[in-house]
Structures are given as structure tokens and as C-alpha cells.
Design an enzyme around this catalytic site. Sequence first.
Site, PDB file in Angstrom:
ATOM      1  N   SER A 145      13.182 -56.433 -26.516  1.00  0.00           N
ATOM      2  CA  SER A 145      12.904 -57.612 -25.700  1.00  0.00           C
ATOM      3  C   SER A 145      12.125 -58.603 -26.541  1.00  0.00           C
ATOM      4  O   SER A 145      11.419 -58.220 -27.483  1.00  0.00           O
ATOM      5  CB  SER A 145      12.076 -57.220 -24.470  1.00  0.00           C
ATOM      6  OG  SER A 145      11.560 -58.363 -23.808  1.00  0.00           O
ATOM      7  N   TYR A 158       4.705 -52.691 -21.200  1.00  0.00           N
ATOM      8  CA  TYR A 158       6.106 -53.049 -21.416  1.00  0.00           C
ATOM      9  C   TYR A 158       6.292 -53.704 -22.787  1.00  0.00           C
ATOM     10  O   TYR A 158       7.158 -53.305 -23.573  1.00  0.00           O
ATOM     11  CB  TYR A 158       6.570 -53.997 -20.309  1.00  0.00           C
ATOM     12  CG  TYR A 158       7.981 -54.512 -20.485  1.00  0.00           C
ATOM     13  CD1 TYR A 158       9.065 -53.776 -20.041  1.00  0.00           C
ATOM     14  CD2 TYR A 158       8.226 -55.745 -21.099  1.00  0.00           C
ATOM     15  CE1 TYR A 158      10.366 -54.244 -20.200  1.00  0.00           C
ATOM     16  CE2 TYR A 158       9.524 -56.223 -21.271  1.00  0.00           C
ATOM     17  CZ  TYR A 158      10.585 -55.471 -20.819  1.00  0.00           C
ATOM     18  OH  TYR A 158      11.859 -55.950 -20.983  1.00  0.00           O
TER      19      TYR A 158
END
Length: 264
Positions: A145, A158
Site C-alpha cells: 500500500s 496497518y
Amino acid sequence: MRRLEGKVAIVTGGGGGIGSAVARRFVGEGAKVAVADLFAESAKRTADALGEDALAIQFDAASPESVKAMVDRTVEHFGRLDILHNNAAMTDPAKGQMDTTAVDIPIEIWREILDVNLTGYMLGCKYAVPHMVAGGGGSIINTASNSGSAGDLARIAYGSTKGAIITLTKYVATQHGRQNIRCNSVAPGVVLTEALEKSVPGLKEIIKRHILTPEFGIPDDIAALVAFLASDESRYITGENISISGGGLIHQPHYADLIAFMEG
């Protein structure tokens, strides 16, 4: 195109938006696909829509035994393994809301997100690579990501896992490249999904100011890149992290404000 004809793939998180798009693309390119997901009904829904070329598998990315069983079941059913798309992630909204800052995140939430988002990817590689080597080689694509390359106001666990996935990718590529195993990661930015449409009012518009393409990407855009990296067309690419985010990280931080200033 049928670039994946005769190949067998696993897509984890295959019942979700990006995962199901990748599974569809793989089958469309000629592969047979194990659709693996924590939620059995989601995996089955995706696999059923793809017919006999897809197999639904319920698995838990945080469990070594479950990951191994997923890989073994795929090889037992289809006879080989050529492609692994590590894509599963912690998606529980309640737990996601607790993924905040180093000061405030509960340690159990930190550990659980690392177990699913990072250790689960290492386990996928651990159990898939031997089968790929036995079959003459393979391609692993990890979903990272843009959150792994830049800080944010929340989601420290995350983001940390996504940054570690980029590094994990380089290690797997380095350690197994001479065995004809390629490993790359893709780093989506904001992708237009139903969840984004239902997000905090105004959030989508704020984010859109910072991308360079006219529109957000969709899951099929991610699937196209993953399919390329799974195919022999990308045979000379390994250890790379490819951002697919409409240019969201390539410009100066004042880009959106400067555009607004010049237009105002």
C-alpha cells in the site's frame, strides 16, 4: 489474452473487492484459481461465479496450520502451484478504528494486525515456494500500500505492515530468485469501492485533490497489474514495489493547495 494458460494460482482475500477482481482476471487469462478467504461465503460466491476453474477455500491468514492447509489443498486439487497473490488483510472495522497511534493503539490490536497482514504473507511464501520450485518456478505478488511508504494520522499498525511487506518482497526475491521464483509487491492508493462511497462525507473529495489522474482507480485496475506480474511477460521484474495510485505519492506535498491557489 491467455497469458496464464495452464497455471494454478492462489488469491488470498479472494472474496473481497481487489481479491475477487484478481481471481476473475486470472481465470480470464487461463489460470485455475484457489479463492481463499477468512469468510467462507465470500470465497464461495466468487468461486461459484468462475465455475470449475475456481476452488473456494476458507482459511485464516494468522494461523500457520491454516495457511499450510490452504496451499496443500490447492496443490492436491489442481496438481501444482505457479502463482500466489498474498492479498488478505485485517478488515474488521471495529479493530481498524483502534489502529491509531503508537501512544493509543492497544498492543493486542497491533499484534493481531501484524499476524494477519504481515506474518500471513510470510507464511504464504513459506508454504508456496517449495511447490513452486518443484514445478520449475513461480510468481508471488504481495499487496502492499502507499501507506507503507508515507506516514499518516492513524493506522500505524496497518502502515507498518505494508512497509514491512515491501521489504519482505525484496528478501523473498533475493533468496529464491535463482530458483526461478519472482516476488513483487503492488501498492494501491485509494481505490474506488463501495466502502469508499460510504465513507465519511467529503473524504473522497479531499483525497481526489491529491491524485493526478482524472478518476480514482477501481479493483480491475489492480487486477490488471497483478496479472501482468503473474505472467511471463514480467519475467525480468522481481523484488520491485509498484505503486498504483494515480500518482498520489510522486508530487510535492503542496500540489493540491497550489492548484487551488492558482485557480482561486
